[in-house]
Design a protein around this motif. Structure first.
Motif, short mmCIF file in Angstrom:
data_model
loop_
_atom_site.label_atom_id
_atom_site.label_comp_id
_atom_site.label_asym_id
_atom_site.label_seq_id
_atom_site.Cartn_x
_atom_site.Cartn_y
_atom_site.Cartn_z
N GLY A 116 -7.74 -19.38 -6.78
CA GLY A 116 -6.52 -19.56 -5.98
C GLY A 116 -5.81 -20.84 -6.37
N ALA A 156 -2.15 -21.12 -7.86
CA ALA A 156 -1.10 -21.82 -7.12
C ALA A 156 -0.47 -22.89 -7.99
N ASN A 157 -1.14 -23.24 -9.06
CA ASN A 157 -0.57 -24.25 -9.92
C ASN A 157 0.59 -23.64 -10.70
N ARG A 170 6.88 -14.33 -7.74
CA ARG A 170 6.14 -14.78 -6.56
C ARG A 170 4.91 -15.53 -7.00
N LEU A 171 4.60 -16.55 -6.28
CA LEU A 171 3.40 -17.32 -6.59
C LEU A 171 2.25 -16.75 -5.80
N ASN A 172 1.09 -16.84 -6.42
CA ASN A 172 -0.08 -16.36 -5.70
C ASN A 172 -0.67 -17.48 -4.87
N ALA A 173 -0.27 -17.55 -3.66
CA ALA A 173 -0.70 -18.66 -2.82
C ALA A 173 -1.96 -18.28 -2.05
N ILE A 174 -2.77 -19.28 -1.78
CA ILE A 174 -3.90 -19.04 -0.88
C ILE A 174 -3.35 -19.11 0.53
N GLY A 206 -5.50 -12.22 -10.16
CA GLY A 206 -4.16 -11.72 -9.93
C GLY A 206 -4.10 -10.40 -9.29
#
Ligand SMILES: Nc1ncnc2c1ncn2[C@@H]1O[C@H](COP(=O)(O)OP(=O)(O)OP(=O)(O)O)[C@@H](O)[C@H]1O
Ligand SMILES: Nc1ncnc2c1ncn2[C@@H]1O[C@H](COP(=O)(O)OP(=O)(O)OP(=O)(O)O)[C@@H](O)[C@H]1O
Ligand SMILES: [Mg+2]
Ligand SMILES: [Mg+2]
Lengths: 358, 293, 508, 317, 326
Positions: E253, E257-258, E267-271, E326
């Motif tokens: 994660g 998120a980086n 879209r960012l994969n945010a925790i 992902g």
């Protein structure tokens, strides 16, 4: 499915009461010309000249409708001062701010400007009144602007930024987390249905994982409400992710401005170049070897004459020490502009046009 | 999808207001509670003195003068004119507390307003107000009180005036400092950016946040003010006889110290206890109000 | 032999240049000690009221034909402390110092203190070295009493001090039994004997007398009790038991002082009714008040103390008789149920005022019992003096019908005349109540024109009898000038006077 | 450093001007006639008028102020109405005595206060802290004029150990530092010291407590410093603030000793002031307050400069 | 087995007082001489507490420490008095996050460095000052002679951090602890400091524990990375392993998120969510509430620690089954 963002709730009714568009799509939403702000700092009372901080000195740029302009630069280069000038929190010394074709101080009153331009601050805690509930904080601006149903509006926006109104409306700022506070700040800015939102380091204080949440939210909101952003940050990755164009500042001046992909692939100003090379590498096998710049950014109280970057520039020539380079397009009519003698064949710089940067 | 609310965060009781928090902290502090009760008792007995079935604090009998503590009918004895000490001490609390607290209250409003205006407005308004205040700071407070009282002459109103003047500058200074601190915070800018007028910003965003530190500071002045007020009376430039007032009683009982030392110590003791409680109370309130502590 | 340290009530060392300030205490400690006047008070006896005796003048007489012309024979062989001789020219010089503001030696400070004491003096001249002539404005038999106020300082010393009174203040020179040795303003003054004093019986026995201003009564008491002074003036009544308990001696004696309510006689004042005046005088239990004052008082039987040579034999007996008082008031139309309402000016403190508040409250209570209801108007002592000067008719008095004042009643003028004389009605003079009675005025004139002392005393007695019989004041009490002495102080005789003789004192 | 000093001096001038105006106005608000106290009560109106002219009280206010300031510039503060002596001489003598008393009280109070404060700050939230807090709160709560009386009764009247009044057996003029004179100083100085002990202890406690939680203290421990070293650093950091508090307190000791001086008959400025008030000796009142206030202003200046010398951060701002 | 420079075994740190915080829970960590370890984690995950425990800088009254720490063979938790003082600064020293706050404002920087040297090396003031000067040169401060006499407020942030490093290294410690030494600095200055630290580490040959929440920074300085979450180390390995082959969902994660190579506008994969408050000692996987892969057993008990190779650990049930991100 992997790690994701929670599902966005159904779209609320868009903010209908934004001020109507005046200038049409071709008219930049904001034009800034030769903006200047000097801060006097206390010098010796006895004869000594009063020193000034040349915080913003002759900054010009445009923001088009619907785009996101990223502003980067080292600390103290005047990013926040620019932002505050734009929404009238500071009074400009000189220069023009033209919002949707109307000149601030002329056709446009400060009050009208503030209907259209709002700001999100860096310190999420300091930007919320600790004595007001979240709902009251968000509703405050709408109430002041005389918009209808401020509380309902506040609750709707809370819902939109992902804070369940029933659970959060009556809380106080110290009772929520940093990421949540920043969402509140965003909601507060949006509560007045602005068209331009200035985000001054809005995500810098957040942890990486939370930062991603907030960036997603900002992207969604922009799409949804057709917002225009000025996004200030010193994190190039963030700016690149969110911006359409990037403006680079150094010691109160604009040194380079270009569409994000252009600048990412080739930086025209030596400072921009150094700034980009200073980003930590993400590849353990290919770590940074040499620091691109030595020393700290100089003090804006007595900026160096000529090109302000010449004290740290690798390509410094005598002309740099005397002549201020103008911000000019690299190619005629091009979008990529830089203020450096290297790109001005007539400047007299011995390396001019030699393409030393790449 | 998981069933967990991603935005939940453990918080203490949602929606709890600031003042209820302060109240809760105060309740947990026994010393402050005791002091609060003592002060409340003094104030209540001062207010309701006429209904407490006490003797007449003004009427005495020369035959029964300087009776010791414990005399039947005069539990705390009688003073140099044979007036009931208990009655005089309780009625004395009335005046002493009135003169001791009123100037701080007045100065709180006047100085607070000046300081908030100076702190919020900045610029020349600030310079004007704060430089004027600086001039008053050139006088040690006791000196200023005595000088003004001495010039105006004795009397309750004069004492109130002089003490109020003495306490305005420190409260202004604190209010100004706190306000400029708050003024620099982003939420004020956010409020200004929403187009609110200065008055609205002050009303909604400034006052609520500066009031408690100013208030806490003001409470710490109450005991100083009370001692000072009593001191003025003791010097003979405060309350006029025959009004019962602790400082004045201390003065008039000074010679009785050779006849009955305990008796003449009573007003001093009252001043001491009251000011002790005020100080402790102020400390308690200070720590209870400190949200970020 | 020995050093006597005295705690005065004054807050400062009295003016040292001659004519003193600080009221009676100034004259007592810095006046008649360092200086002499032409005529002085006999301070040797504790038993009888003191009378005038020759001082620097050995004899004086008024001219048989011109009753405004007085001749004084001055004492021979008197020298100032600086060694210069005392002559008639010195007297003229001293009078110019007070009266002639064009003279070089005119001193506003001394003048402020002395000028008003000799209102009769019109001119003066030295006939020869030892003969002085004084012309009065009109015949005035009280001139000797007036001159007793005037102290003679040395011209030679003034000249030696660059003609500066400020410098003289540090090293003054008079002819008195004491010399001022050193002097720290506000702190102490040290007097040493003048061995060459002209009256050998009054050459001081002590080595040194130290005067220390101690205005605060308790500080004074503490200083005596802790052995820092040997003598204090006016000990607070409540401290007296502690002093006597520790072997200290309380000395007191009657002296010409009274504590009264000066009554308004303006049109409409209830005090115009003699029945009311008498009733009030009868309503007060003066012995009861004595408890309050630790016994240090003489209950008033008249305006002057009973021991005064001018007391006479008034017919109205000032005593405590509430029944009689009620009866008189009833005749006047008042009763306890229908009380007479009066407003009285009092002040919380003041020189000679004794304990004004408790005493007045005591009076208020006593009067209430017979049917006079008193409302007080309390003002600061300084304000009180202004109101006293302004008189009962002044608006500032706010209609108060009496003023509580204490009077220094040393001589015919200060004692009797100034309070009630028609030509001294306030604000021109000190007749606060606007009293004016032809009969009384005739008596006053007679005092001034009776040059034979015996005969003058008789007129004085007659005048005082009228004061009492008409109950012109609310006569309450007389102070007894208490002072507390260490048992080591020996040989002090307290005269019935404002002034005292310190020459006889020795320290053990 | 010198330019900092000069800047402070220049900043001080308007304050000094304001002080003089206040001192001047102080007398104007006074009701009543200043001459009352010195004229014999039965002085005539003429005599009073003459006296008024001598003291310049018959002129309009601004002129009186101008004259007053003009004279001040020459060091002439007028003459006392009550004694006729030049105010300057009276005031400076008295201020001298007050300084003696104030410094003695400071010498007692400051070390004790600092010691107690440090102790409490270091042992925060322990019983030591509570005891010190109790002492300091009691110290600031006690009406010291009352304490003075009690001490006199005990030590002078009953025990006879110490004198109850005055500044030395021969008055203040020939003060010397021997026991004969210093005996007189003990009771008033101790009485006066009680309040500043409390205040200094409280301030130092808060200061030390605050400093001890700062990062640099942690960093000091991290580089292996001992407790003593850390305390030395903390003390040095606290010094500037503590100094300003003490400077302020010294001012209060000087101006605030009026009640104590009255109780002990100490011939200082406070005693002088109380006499001036009761005798309505306005020139003296004015002069005393002016000198004290200007002294206080000057002392603040010295404290500022000393602070700047101790704390390198101050000069910049 | 090689002897470790740092050997932390089953360390638990709990703060008592108004609020109980289980800041460190059963943490085990080793570091070898000459190695640089980055401690990576979110705010509040216990990074600073770990460092402070190593230096025994936590308030003794309110802190309860269990477990064992050995540094270079010394039992750190039993040290006291002079031994502790000698240990601090000489064996181990620390660089703080805000150099402006960590330096005493009223002493010159030269004095502050010299003070530490004098304390440990027992040399004269003159010698200590010359050591300080030498150190300032080594951290490449321009005109060091002048800087020696400067007060902290007279120096810029980057300069101060160099001073701080000079101070920390003046006594040649075996172990350097660095607590986010570059977060307060500008990018151009940050990289200078990172490279400086890297060089000095080589030159002095010491072990370094470097705390950061920026993966990029960790990559620049470290050979090994330990990822912390809620007071525990959830994953540990070489830098390459962690970057190229993260096993723990939290590490993944973080990497996702980086923004380094996130596509613009994507879209960012945010925790989701926020870390736990640590009021109680975790008795299950602390990350489970935010974990997309969480199962019932994750919420029931502490996860097993998988040790794929000698110095690599992952505390997750999914550690063995590498999953596509992902
Ligand atoms: N009110 C002010 N008075 C004086 N100087 C100021 C003021 N506000 C800003 N400055 C100075 O102006 C310069 C530009 O400040 P600004 O806050 O705009 O920088 P910034 O680019 O936002 O920096 P950062 O990244 O640290 O936020 C700085 O040197 C700052 O010290
Ligand atoms: N002295 C202390 N008393 C009580 N709790 C503490 C103390 N120090 C730290 N904590 C708590 O311990 C937990 C871990 O804190 P720590 O400072 O180690 O976090 P961190 O990982 O360094 O975070 P950051 O990145 O914000 O520096 C936090 O919840 C913190 O509130
Ligand atoms: Mg900024
Ligand atoms: Mg940390």
């Amino acid at each position: 499915m992997s790690v994701t963002e929670p599902q966005t709730p159904p779209l609320p009714t868009p903010l209908a009461d934004s001020a109507p568009d005046k200038g049409g799509p071709a008219q930049p939403l904001l034009i800034v010309r030769d903006l200047q702000k000097y801060f006097p700092v206390r010098g010796g009372i006895l004869g000594g000249k009063k020193a000034v901080v040349q915080a913003v000195d002759g900054v010009s740029f445009e923001v088009r409708k619907g785009e996101t302009l990223g502003i980067v630069g080292e600390s103290g280069c005047g990013k926040s001062t620019t932002a505050r000038l734009l929404i009238g929190l500071l009074e400009k010394d000189s220069g023009e701010i033209i919002y949707d074709g109307q000149d601030l101080g002329g056709a446009l009153s400060l009050r009208d400007l503030r209907r259209g331009v709002q700001m999100v601050f860096q310190d999420s805690y300091a930007s919320l009144n600790p004595r007001l509930t979240i709902e009251d904080s968000i509703a405050f601006g709408a109430r002041i602007q005389g918009l209808s149903d401020p509380v309902g509006r506040a609750r709707k926006l809370m819902d939109r930024v992902g804070l369940a109104p029933d659970r959060f409306a009556q809380r106080y700022p110290h009772e929520v987390s940093g990421g949540q506070r920043q969402r509140i700040n965003i909601a507060r800015a949006l509560a007045m249905s602005p068209r331009l939102v200035v985000l001054d380091e809005a995500v810098s204080a957040l942890d990486k994982s939370v930062e991603a949440q907030v960036l997603n939210l900002l992207a969604d909101l922009r799409r949804e409400f057709g917002l225009t952003y000025i996004f200030i940050s010193h994190d190039l990755n963030v700016v690149r992710y969110i911006s359409d164009r990037i403006l680079v500042m150094y010691l109160g001046e604009v040194v380079e401005i270009a569409p994000v992909d252009d600048i990412w692939s080739s930086q025209a100003h030596p400072y921009t170049k150094s700034l980009f090379s200073a980003m930590p590498s993400m590849d353990p096998d290919n770590r940074t070897k040499e620091p691109p710049l030595a020393g700290d950014p100089p003090n804006p109280i007595n900026p160096p004459p000529g090109c302000r970057f010449h004290t740290r520039c690798r390509f410094v020539d005598s002309v740099c020490k005397t002549k201020v380079p103008a911000l000019r397009p690299l190619t005629a009519g091009g979008q990529h502009m830089a203020a450096c003698h290297l790109h001005d064949l007539g400047s007299g710089h011995k390396l001019a046009g030699k393409d030393v940067l790449s | 999808m998981t069933a967990i609310d991603p935005l939940d965060m453990p918080v203490t009781e949602a929606g709890k207001g600031y003042w209820s928090g302060v109240g809760a902290r105060l309740i947990r502090d026994p010393l402050t509670l005791i002091c609060m009760s003592v002060i409340a008792l003094l104030i209540l007995s001062a207010i309701f003195a006429p209904w407490l079935g006490l003797g007449d604090p003004y009427k005495g009998s020369m035959i029964a003068r300087l009776k010791p503590i414990g005399t039947p009918g005069h539990i705390l004895g009688t003073d140099e004119q044979g007036r009931d000490m208990l009655a005089r001490l309780i009625y004395g609390g009335r005046l002493t507390l009135f003169i001791g607290l009123t100037p701080v209250v007045l100065a709180f409003f006047i100085g607070g307003t000046l300081g908030i205006v100076a702190g919020y407005a900045g610029g020349w308004v600030n310079t004007l107000i704060m430089r004027t205040v600086d001039v008053f700071f050139a006088f040690p407070s006791v000196l200023l009180a005595i000088a003004i009282s001495g010039a105006l002459g004795a009397g309750i109103v004069n004492s109130l005036v002089s003490l109020t003047i003495v306490f305005i500058p420190p409260l202004t200074r604190v209010a100004e400092a706190v306000t400029s601190g708050v003024r620099a915070l982003d939420y004020i800018d956010a409020a200004r950016a929403s187009g609110a007028s200065a008055l609205t910003v002050i009303r909604v965003h400034v006052i609520g946040n500066v009031l408690s530190p100013i208030f806490v500071y003001a409470t710490s002045l109450t005991s100083v003010c009370m001692i000072l007020a009593a001191g003025l009376s003791f010097l003979g430039i405060g309350v006029r006889p025959p009004e019962p007032e602790w400082g004045l009683m201390l003065n008039t009982l000074r010679s009785a110290i050779y006849v009955n030392p305990w008796l003449s110590a009573l007003p001093g003791l009252m001043i001491f206890i009251t000011s002790l409680c005020l100080n402790l109370l102020s400390d308690g309130v200070r720590s209870a109000m400190n949200v970020r502590d | 032999q020995g050093t006597l340290r005295i705690g005065m009530t004054a807050s400062d060392i009295p003016l040292t240049t001659g004519q003193t300030d600080q009221g009676g205490e100034g004259m007592r400690f810095m006046g008649y000690t360092v200086y002499d006047s032409l005529i002085e008070w006999d301070l040797t006896s504790a038993d009888k009221p003191s009378v005038l005796i020759p001082g620097l003048a050995t004899e004086w007489a008024v001219d048989a034909d011109d009753k405004t012309k007085w001749t004084f024979k001055l004492r021979d062989g008197v020298t100032f402390h600086d060694g210069s001789p005392f002559t008639a020219a010195d007297v003229v010089w001293n009078l110019d110092k007070l009266l002639d503001d064009t003279s070089e030696q005119y001193d506003s400070r001394q003048s402020a203190q002395g000028k008003s004491r000799i209102p009769a003096v019109a001119s003066y001249s030295a006939i020869d070295d030892h003969t002085l002539e004084i012309i009065t404005k009109e015949p005035d038999a009280t001139l000797p009493y007036q001159l007793a106020w005037i102290l003679m300082s040395s011209k030679a010393n003034w000249e030696a001090n660059d003609k500066s009174w400020e410098k003289v203040a540090m090293s003054p020179s008079g002819t008195g039994p004491w010399k001022l040795d050193t002097f720290v303003p506000r702190e102490r003054a040290e007097l040493t004997p003048n061995e060459a004093y002209w009256d050998e019986t009054r050459v001081p026995q002590l080595d040194k007398m130290v005067l220390i201003p101690l205005p605060e009564p308790n500080a004074r008491a503490a200083a005596l009790l802790s052995g820092q002074v040997d003598w204090i003036e006016a000990p607070a009544p409540d401290t007296i038991p502690a002093m006597t308990g520790n072997g200290f001696v309380i000395s007191s004696n009657a002296y010409p002082h009274n504590w009264t309510w000066h009554l308004s006689r303006l049109e409409g004042s209830p005090w115009n009714d003699i029945r009311v005046r008498k009733a009030a005088n009868l309503a007060i239990d003066r012995d009861g008040m004595s408890a309050l004052l630790g016994g240090l008082m003489v209950p008033a039987k008249g305006f002057l103390p009973p021991s005064s040579q001018w007391f006479g034999k008034p017919t109205f007996d000032v005593r405590y008789d509430p029944e009689e008082a009620k009866k008189l008031l009833a005749e006047a139309g008042y009763s306890v149920d229908n009380p007479l309402k009066v407003k009285a000016l009092i002040s919380p403190s003041g020189s000679g005022q004794m304990l004004p508040l408790p005493m007045n409250e005591y009076i208020q209570q006593s009067l209430a019992e017979v049917g006079i209801e008193v409302e007080f108007m309390v003002v600061e002592w300084n304000q009180m003096i202004n109101l006293w000067r302004a008189g009962a008719a002044d608006p500032a008095v706010e209609g108060a019908e009496s003023i509580n004042f204490t009077y220094f009643i040393q001589d015919p003028f200060t004692g009797l005349i100034r309070h009630l004389s028609c030509d001294l009605i306030a604000p021109n003079g000190t007749n606060w109540g606007h009293y004016c009675d032809p009969e009384m005025q005739a008596l006053f004139d007679k005092i001034k024109t009776t040059f034979d002392p015996e005969a003058q005393d008789a007129v004085m007695r007659e005048t005082h009898e009228k004061f009492v019989n008409d109950a012109l004041f609310l006569m309450v009490t007389h102070d007894v000038a208490p002072r507390a002495l260490s048992p080591k102080v020996k040989g002090f005789v307290q005269a019935q006077n404002w002034y005292q003789n310190f020459s006889s004192i020795t320290m053990e | 450093m010198f330019s900092y000093f000069l800047r402070r001096v220049i900043l001080m001038l308007p304050v000094a001007f304001g002080v003089s105006v206040i001192c001047f106005l102080l007398v104007q608000i006074a009701p009543g006639d200043p001459l009352t106290a010195i004229m014999p009560v039965d002085a005539t109106a003429d005599e009073q008028a003459a006296m008024r002219a001598i003291y310049g009280l018959d002129k309009p206010l601004p002129i009186q102020y101008a004259i007053w300031i003009g004279n001040l510039a020459h060091g002439d503060m007028g003459k006392s109405i009550a004694t006729g002596r030049p105010v300057a001489g009276e005031v400076f003598g008295a201020v001298n005595n007050s300084l003696l008393l104030a410094f003695s009280a400071a010498v007692i109070a400051f070390p004790i206060g600092i010691f107690l404060g440090f102790l409490a700050g270091y042992f925060r939230d322990t019983w030591i802290d509570r005891v010190v807090t109790a002492i300091s709160i009691a110290g600031v709560s006690v009406p010291n004029y009352w304490l003075g009386i009690v001490l006199v009764i005990i030590f002078s009247v009953n025990l006879g150990w110490l004198p109850s009044m005055g500044a030395g057996p021969g008055g203040s003029q020939d003060w010397s530092w021997d026991w004969l004179h210093m005996r007189h100083l003990v009771l008033p100085a101790v009485t006066l010291a009680v309040v500043p002990i409390g205040i200094v202890a409280r301030t130092v406690r808060a200061l030390a407590g605050d400093l001890l939680t700062q990062d640099f203290v942690l960093a000091l421990y991290a580089k292996g410093m001992s407790r003593g070293d850390v305390l030395r650093h903390v003390a040095r950091n606290a010094a500037a603030t503590a100094l300003s508090v003490m400077g302020l307190q010294l001012g209060y000791l000087l101006g605030g000793s009026i009640l104590i001086e009255t109780v002990f008959n100490w011939p200082g400025s406070g005693f002088l002031l109380s006499n001036a008030i009761f005798q309505r000796d306005l020139p003296l009142l004015q002069g005393t307050i002016l000198v004290l206030a200007l002294f206080f202003v000057a002392m603040n200046l010295i404290v500022d400069v000393a602070q700047a010398a101790i704390d390198p951060r101050i000069k910049r701002s | 087995m090689t002897t470790n420079l740092v050997d932390i075994r089953n360390l638990s740190v709990r703060f008592t007082g108004a609020r109980t915080v289980h800041a460190i829970n059963d943490l085990t960590l080793t570091l070898q001489q000459g190695e640089t370890l980055a401690l990576l984690g979110e705010s509040g995950s216990g990074k600073s507490v770990t460092l402070k425990t190593l230096l025994r800088l936590l308030p003794p009254k309110r802190t309860q420490i269990d477990g064992a720490i050995e540094v270079n063979g010394t039992d750190v938790l039993t040290l006291s008095g002079r031994k502790l003082q000698a240990y601090r600064g000489e064996e181990v020293s620390m660089v703080f996050q805000e150099p402006g706050l960590a330096l005493d404002p009223v002493y010159t920087v030269g004095d502050q460095i010299a003070e530490a040297v004098m304390r440990h090396k027992r040399i004269s003031k003159v010698e200590a000052i010359s050591t300080a000067l030498d150190m300032l040169r080594r951290v490449r401060i321009p005109s060091p002679e002048r800087r020696l006499k400067n007060y902290p407020h007279e120096l810029s942030g980057g300069m101060l951090q160099r001073v701080m490093i000079a101070l920390a290294l003046a006594c040649r410690p075996r172990l350097l602890l660095a607590d986010e030494p570059t977060t307060a600095l500008d990018a151009t200055v940050q990289i200078q400091i990172l490279l400086l630290l890297r060089d000095l580490q080589k030159e002095f040959g010491m072990g370094v524990i470097f705390v950061t929440h920026d993966i990029g920074v960790a990559v620049e300085v470290s050979e090994r990375i330990a990822v912390m979450y809620a007071g525990q180390i959830v994953e540990e390995g070489t830098t390459r392993e962690i970057i190229k082959d993260p096993r723990h969902p939290y590490t993944r994660g973080l990497l996702a998120a980086n923004l380094h190579d996130a596509a613009r506008g994507a879209r960012l994969n945010a925790i989701p969510g926020a870390p736990p408050a640590l009021e109680t000692r975790p008795d299950a996987c602390s990350f489970a509430p935010r974990c997309p892969l969480a199962e019932d057993r994750c919420r029931a008990a502490l996860p097993p620690v998988h040790v794929p190779n000698a110095r690599r650990r992952v505390a997750c049930i999914h550690a063995n089954a590498p999953l596509a991100v992902g």
